[in-house]
Every structure is written in C-alpha cells, then in structure tokens.
Design a protein around this motif. Structure first.
Motif, PDB file in Angstrom:
ATOM      1  N   TRP A  26       0.879  -1.175   0.000  1.00  0.00           N
ATOM      2  CA  TRP A  26       0.000   0.000   0.000  1.00  0.00           C
ATOM      3  C   TRP A  26       0.915   1.222   0.000  1.00  0.00           C
ATOM      4  CZ3 TRP A  26      -5.411  -0.135   2.491  1.00  0.00           C
ATOM      5  CH2 TRP A  26      -5.970  -1.413   2.367  1.00  0.00           C
ATOM      6  N   THR A  27       0.915   1.980  -1.103  1.00  0.00           N
ATOM      7  CA  THR A  27       1.873   3.066  -1.257  1.00  0.00           C
ATOM      8  C   THR A  27       1.172   4.407  -1.489  1.00  0.00           C
ATOM      9  OG1 THR A  27       2.119   3.066  -3.678  1.00  0.00           O
ATOM     10  CG2 THR A  27       3.326   1.361  -2.456  1.00  0.00           C
ATOM     11  N   ASN A  28       1.964   5.478  -1.302  1.00  0.00           N
ATOM     12  CA  ASN A  28       1.512   6.788  -1.759  1.00  0.00           C
ATOM     13  C   ASN A  28       2.009   6.992  -3.187  1.00  0.00           C
ATOM     14  OD1 ASN A  28       4.259   7.450  -1.557  1.00  0.00           O
ATOM     15  ND2 ASN A  28       4.000   8.546   0.388  1.00  0.00           N
ATOM     16  N   GLN A  29       1.774   8.163  -3.751  1.00  0.00           N
ATOM     17  CA  GLN A  29       2.146   8.387  -5.144  1.00  0.00           C
ATOM     18  C   GLN A  29       3.653   8.524  -5.339  1.00  0.00           C
ATOM     19  OE1 GLN A  29      -0.148   8.183  -7.681  1.00  0.00           O
ATOM     20  NE2 GLN A  29      -1.501   7.530  -6.031  1.00  0.00           N
ATOM     21  N   LYS A  30       4.391   8.636  -4.244  1.00  0.00           N
ATOM     22  CA  LYS A  30       5.853   8.636  -4.318  1.00  0.00           C
ATOM     23  C   LYS A  30       6.422   7.228  -4.183  1.00  0.00           C
ATOM     24  CE  LYS A  30       6.254  13.271  -2.292  1.00  0.00           C
ATOM     25  NZ  LYS A  30       6.793  14.080  -1.152  1.00  0.00           N
ATOM     26  N   ASN A  31       5.533   6.256  -4.138  1.00  0.00           N
ATOM     27  CA  ASN A  31       5.904   4.844  -4.023  1.00  0.00           C
ATOM     28  C   ASN A  31       6.491   4.499  -2.653  1.00  0.00           C
ATOM     29  OD1 ASN A  31       5.502   2.504  -5.564  1.00  0.00           O
ATOM     30  ND2 ASN A  31       7.699   2.300  -5.946  1.00  0.00           N
ATOM     31  N   GLU A  32       6.185   5.315  -1.658  1.00  0.00           N
ATOM     32  CA  GLU A  32       6.597   5.015  -0.287  1.00  0.00           C
ATOM     33  C   GLU A  32       5.575   4.061   0.324  1.00  0.00           C
ATOM     34  OE1 GLU A  32       8.672   9.352   0.669  1.00  0.00           O
ATOM     35  OE2 GLU A  32       6.528   9.050   1.047  1.00  0.00           O
ATOM     36  N   VAL A  33       6.064   3.012   0.983  1.00  0.00           N
ATOM     37  CA  VAL A  33       5.190   1.949   1.472  1.00  0.00           C
ATOM     38  C   VAL A  33       4.653   2.272   2.860  1.00  0.00           C
ATOM     39  CG1 VAL A  33       5.010  -0.505   2.046  1.00  0.00           C
ATOM     40  CG2 VAL A  33       6.415   0.234   0.093  1.00  0.00           C
ATOM     41  N   LEU A  34       3.316   2.289   2.980  1.00  0.00           N
ATOM     42  CA  LEU A  34       2.681   2.451   4.291  1.00  0.00           C
ATOM     43  C   LEU A  34       2.416   1.090   4.925  1.00  0.00           C
ATOM     44  CD1 LEU A  34       1.979   5.152   2.681  1.00  0.00           C
ATOM     45  CD2 LEU A  34       0.005   5.313   4.204  1.00  0.00           C
ATOM     46  N   LEU A  35       1.908   0.166   4.123  1.00  0.00           N
ATOM     47  CA  LEU A  35       1.522  -1.148   4.620  1.00  0.00           C
ATOM     48  C   LEU A  35       1.985  -2.231   3.656  1.00  0.00           C
ATOM     49  CD1 LEU A  35      -2.181  -0.205   5.383  1.00  0.00           C
ATOM     50  CD2 LEU A  35      -0.590  -0.934   7.169  1.00  0.00           C
ATOM     51  N   GLU A  36       2.383  -3.368   4.216  1.00  0.00           N
ATOM     52  CA  GLU A  36       2.612  -4.556   3.412  1.00  0.00           C
ATOM     53  C   GLU A  36       1.418  -5.483   3.577  1.00  0.00           C
ATOM     54  OE1 GLU A  36       6.451  -6.540   3.102  1.00  0.00           O
ATOM     55  OE2 GLU A  36       7.221  -5.076   4.535  1.00  0.00           O
ATOM     56  N   GLU A  37       0.862  -5.915   2.460  1.00  0.00           N
ATOM     57  CA  GLU A  37      -0.301  -6.802   2.476  1.00  0.00           C
ATOM     58  C   GLU A  37       0.088  -8.216   2.061  1.00  0.00           C
ATOM     59  OE1 GLU A  37      -4.307  -7.675  -0.203  1.00  0.00           O
ATOM     60  OE2 GLU A  37      -3.637  -5.590   0.029  1.00  0.00           O
ATOM     61  N   THR A  38      -0.340  -9.194   2.849  1.00  0.00           N
ATOM     62  CA  THR A  38      -0.258 -10.597   2.444  1.00  0.00           C
ATOM     63  C   THR A  38      -1.675 -11.150   2.467  1.00  0.00           C
ATOM     64  OG1 THR A  38       0.307 -11.158   4.738  1.00  0.00           O
ATOM     65  CG2 THR A  38       2.113 -11.083   3.146  1.00  0.00           C
ATOM     66  N   THR A  39      -2.119 -11.646   1.330  1.00  0.00           N
ATOM     67  CA  THR A  39      -3.487 -12.143   1.186  1.00  0.00           C
ATOM     68  C   THR A  39      -3.473 -13.569   0.679  1.00  0.00           C
ATOM     69  OG1 THR A  39      -4.599 -10.024   0.867  1.00  0.00           O
ATOM     70  CG2 THR A  39      -5.596 -11.924  -0.195  1.00  0.00           C
ATOM     71  N   LYS A  40      -4.335 -14.393   1.267  1.00  0.00           N
ATOM     72  CA  LYS A  40      -4.528 -15.759   0.792  1.00  0.00           C
ATOM     73  C   LYS A  40      -6.001 -15.976   0.487  1.00  0.00           C
ATOM     74  CE  LYS A  40      -4.606 -19.439   3.525  1.00  0.00           C
ATOM     75  NZ  LYS A  40      -4.181 -20.549   4.397  1.00  0.00           N
ATOM     76  N   TYR A  41      -6.274 -16.491  -0.711  1.00  0.00           N
ATOM     77  CA  TYR A  41      -7.609 -16.913  -1.106  1.00  0.00           C
ATOM     78  C   TYR A  41      -7.672 -18.437  -1.106  1.00  0.00           C
ATOM     79  CZ  TYR A  41      -8.904 -12.308  -3.064  1.00  0.00           C
ATOM     80  OH  TYR A  41      -9.227 -10.985  -3.242  1.00  0.00           O
ATOM     81  N   GLU A  42      -8.803 -18.968  -0.652  1.00  0.00           N
ATOM     82  CA  GLU A  42      -9.114 -20.375  -0.840  1.00  0.00           C
ATOM     83  C   GLU A  42     -10.424 -20.457  -1.613  1.00  0.00           C
ATOM     84  OE1 GLU A  42      -9.154 -22.440   2.876  1.00  0.00           O
ATOM     85  OE2 GLU A  42      -6.989 -22.262   3.166  1.00  0.00           O
ATOM     86  N   PHE A  43     -10.407 -21.169  -2.744  1.00  0.00           N
ATOM     87  CA  PHE A  43     -11.567 -21.289  -3.620  1.00  0.00           C
ATOM     88  C   PHE A  43     -12.076 -22.726  -3.619  1.00  0.00           C
ATOM     89  CE2 PHE A  43      -8.708 -18.090  -5.443  1.00  0.00           C
ATOM     90  CZ  PHE A  43      -9.542 -16.988  -5.559  1.00  0.00           C
ATOM     91  N   SER A  44     -13.386 -22.881  -3.567  1.00  0.00           N
ATOM     92  CA  SER A  44     -13.983 -24.212  -3.685  1.00  0.00           C
ATOM     93  C   SER A  44     -15.364 -24.077  -4.301  1.00  0.00           C
ATOM     94  CB  SER A  44     -14.071 -24.904  -2.312  1.00  0.00           C
ATOM     95  OG  SER A  44     -14.821 -24.123  -1.395  1.00  0.00           O
ATOM     96  N   GLY A  45     -15.959 -25.230  -4.700  1.00  0.00           N
ATOM     97  CA  GLY A  45     -17.275 -25.149  -5.320  1.00  0.00           C
ATOM     98  C   GLY A  45     -17.916 -26.492  -5.551  1.00  0.00           C
ATOM     99  N   LYS A  65       0.602  -5.293   7.495  1.00  0.00           N
ATOM    100  CA  LYS A  65       1.691  -4.986   8.417  1.00  0.00           C
ATOM    101  C   LYS A  65       2.183  -3.568   8.163  1.00  0.00           C
ATOM    102  CE  LYS A  65       6.275  -6.564   9.927  1.00  0.00           C
ATOM    103  NZ  LYS A  65       7.358  -7.557   9.683  1.00  0.00           N
ATOM    104  N   ALA A  66       2.257  -2.776   9.226  1.00  0.00           N
ATOM    105  CA  ALA A  66       2.617  -1.370   9.085  1.00  0.00           C
ATOM    106  C   ALA A  66       4.115  -1.205   8.839  1.00  0.00           C
ATOM    107  CB  ALA A  66       2.206  -0.597  10.334  1.00  0.00           C
ATOM    108  N   ASN A  67       4.448  -0.448   7.791  1.00  0.00           N
ATOM    109  CA  ASN A  67       5.838  -0.140   7.486  1.00  0.00           C
ATOM    110  C   ASN A  67       6.255   1.175   8.119  1.00  0.00           C
ATOM    111  OD1 ASN A  67       8.167  -1.127   5.981  1.00  0.00           O
ATOM    112  ND2 ASN A  67       7.964   0.729   4.745  1.00  0.00           N
ATOM    113  N   THR A  68       5.274   1.881   8.647  1.00  0.00           N
ATOM    114  CA  THR A  68       5.457   3.116   9.390  1.00  0.00           C
ATOM    115  C   THR A  68       4.271   3.212  10.334  1.00  0.00           C
ATOM    116  OG1 THR A  68       5.785   5.521   9.198  1.00  0.00           O
ATOM    117  CG2 THR A  68       4.206   4.507   7.692  1.00  0.00           C
TER     118      THR A  68
END
Length: 354
Positions: free
Chosen positions: A149-168, A182-185
C-alpha cells in the motif's frame, strides 16, 4: 431397517434419490493458473472459469473480476472493464471484489481510479502487487500474493499478504479470504464510510429504485434513470439480524446476503464476517445501487457520530481480516438457516495467511 421395509421399487427410488443428492453437492476440482506476463491468475472450478485475479498497476488495486455463479452467470457489474448493456457507469473504482480503505494516513485508497485527474492523484493511495506467492490446485484452490500500500511517491505504508481459498459444487462457489496488513510506518485508519471488503454486483441484483436516480459516467456525463423504467433490477438485501432492503445499510450483522433473479435462476451472494475480525460484527455499507461492502471501520458514519473506530498500528504491528463469500444459484435462494450454519462453520475455521 427403513430401507429393508420398502418394496424393491421403492428402495431403488430412495437409493437413486440419495445418489442424486450426493452428486448435487459433489465438490468440484479447482485449478489455479498463473499468467505473470498479463499480471493475472485464472481460477477454474470444474471446467468453468470462476474468476480472475487482476493485478496490473493500472487498476490501482488487485481485484477478483468478474465473479461467476456455478451456471456461468456473471454476478458482478461489467463496467468499466467489460461493460454490459444497461450497466450503470457510476463509481468507476467499483470493480469486481476488492479490499481497501478510504482514509489511511489521510490517503484515499478506496476511490482511486483512472477517473482521478493527475493533479489530484497525490491525495490517493495505490495497492501494488509485487509477487504471487502461492498457486495450488485441488479440491480447494489456493492463491496467495504480496502487495504494498503506497503513496504516489511509491513510499510503502503497509505490506499486504493475502490468501484466497476457492472451492465449489455444481451450484455453489466459495471464496475464503484472509488478509494481513503490516505497518511499514505508523499508520492510522481513520474512521470512514468507504471500506473495507467491497463488491459491485450485477445490474439485476440492484434494488429497484422508487425514485429518480442520477448516474455519472467516466466522462462526467449524467444519466437520469426514471423511477419505474428500470426493468432489470430486482435484488434486495437480508442480514443475519433480519434487516431487509435498504434498511441493511449502516447496521451490524454476522452476514449479509444480496439476492435476486438472473435469468431463470435465483442468485445469492453472501458475505460472512469472522468473529476474530476487528469490531465484529461488521457494519454493512450495502447500497441499493449495487455496492455491497463490509466495513468494520466506519462506525462514526454508521452511528451518526455516536461512536468511532479508528485503527492504529505502530511500525511492525499488523492486523488481520477474514471473510467468506458464498455465491449460490438455483430455484431457491440460500435460507437464513443455511447462512447461519455457514457462518458457524466459518467461525470455527482457523484461517491464516500462512
């Protein structure tokens, strides 16, 4: 003993009925296919394409788009990527299924899109997916990624880790999403209306309007839809606390369902909250025009200022959000009991990113 007391023909019919019921709920195999060059990951349930993770930086955020029911019906709005006849053209940032927020250290991640003029982009955040970490096929398909998650200067505010589980199965699709930020600042999510898990539903699942409404397209043109002229929309909402229609907006509940007819079938999309999520049960930012969102961090807006929920993270701290999305099609919509059972099942699941 009951089976042995039946005639031969009766026993055969009962056995066939049992087999038919079992087959109707048979779990389909899930296939997860990466395409790094196109920056997308396709998810197939059985032989049918279910959804695609799109993560080019031009979209301002990663999205699952489109979402399909088991019969192949697209249940998300087509605009702006693949507009369908009659699609409303408001809110171009509403695309498929996404996860972001309106106010993170003053930056608006929710409303960012190609429609924002370059001179105003500095007020908006960007979620940039830098790597796909897992793709696994099988009875449950797994897709995981890392994003910043960045601002327009490409500075990172948050790191995101996402997992999807799909079924049907032959009539249902399930998405379990778990996201850790996770907060980088030092980071503050300031209580705001627009968040957190968002979904823009197909035109047919909107609530029929009883008054004139205005929609603005991507060029700023305003279209007035007269009350009673929209014959496609026939949807409504229902929450676990019994709130219906537009009354679902701003209320709290463990789950919320939007449902309506698309073609000959009843289509349901339900979002289930998880008891371990912050500020459970969530508030529902569920609008009649087709925005369907779970937002636990909009308490100030949804309570008319009575209380507020600002989430603060120090550098290195993290927060995790867990959601289940159920898409069902058939002659009947998912019942309250079925959704309560599904919510209870999801509550017991130990969902984690790793």
């Amino acid at each position: 003993m009951q089976l042995s007391s039946l005639s031969g023909a009766g026993a055969l019919l009962l056995a066939l009925a049992c087999i038919s019921s079992a087959e109707a709920q048979k779990t389909e195999q899930v296939r997860v296919v990466k395409d790094p060059k196109a920056k997308k990951v396709d998810v197939f349930v059985g032989k049918q394409l279910f959804t695609t993770l799109l993560y080019p930086d031009t979209l301002e955020k990663p999205v699952l788009y489109p979402l399909r029911a088991a019969n192949g019906t697209v249940v998300t709005r087509g605009f702006p990527v693949a507009p369908k006849p009659g699609d409303p053209t408001d809110h171009p940032h509403h695309l498929g299924l996404w996860f972001n927020f309106e106010n993170v250290n003053g930056l608006d991640f929710w409303n960012n899109s190609y429609a924002i003029p370059a001179e105003k982009k500095s007020a908006y955040g960007w979620i940039k997916t830098d790597r796909i970490t897992t793709t696994t096929s099988g009875p449950v398909g797994v897709l995981a990624y890392h994003a910043n998650w960045t601002n327009q200067k490409n500075e990172v505010l948050l790191e995101e880790t996402t997992k999807y589980e799909f079924s049907g199965t032959d009539r249902e699709r399930t998405i379990d999403r778990v996201t850790t930020l996770k907060a980088n600042t030092e980071v503050t999510f300031t209580d705001a209306k627009d968040g957190l898990l968002g979904l823009r539903v197909a035109h047919e699942l909107q609530i029929p309007s009883d008054k004139d409404e205005k929609f603005t397209d991507d060029k700023g043109n305003v279209t007035v839809v007269k009350a009673g002229t929209d014959r496609a929309a026939n949807g409504t909402y229902l929450t676990s606390t019994g709130k219906r229609g537009n009354d679902a907006w701003s209320t709290r509940a463990a789950w919320c369902k939007v449902y309506g007819k698309m073609g000959p079938d009843s289509i349901s999309i339900a979002i289930l909250d998880h008891p371990k999520n912050p500020n459970y049960p969530t508030y529902w930012h569920a609008r009649g025009y087709g925005l369907f969102a779970a937002n636990p961090l909009g308490e100030k807006v949804f309570t008319n200022g009575a209380t507020a929920k600002n989430l603060q993270l120090k550098k290195g701290e993290s927060v995790t959000f867990r959601y289940r999305v159920l898409i069902d099609e058939g002659s009947k919509t998912l019942s309250t009991k079925q959704l309560n059972d599904a919510a209870a099942d999801f509550a017991k699941k130990n969902v984690a990113v790793k």
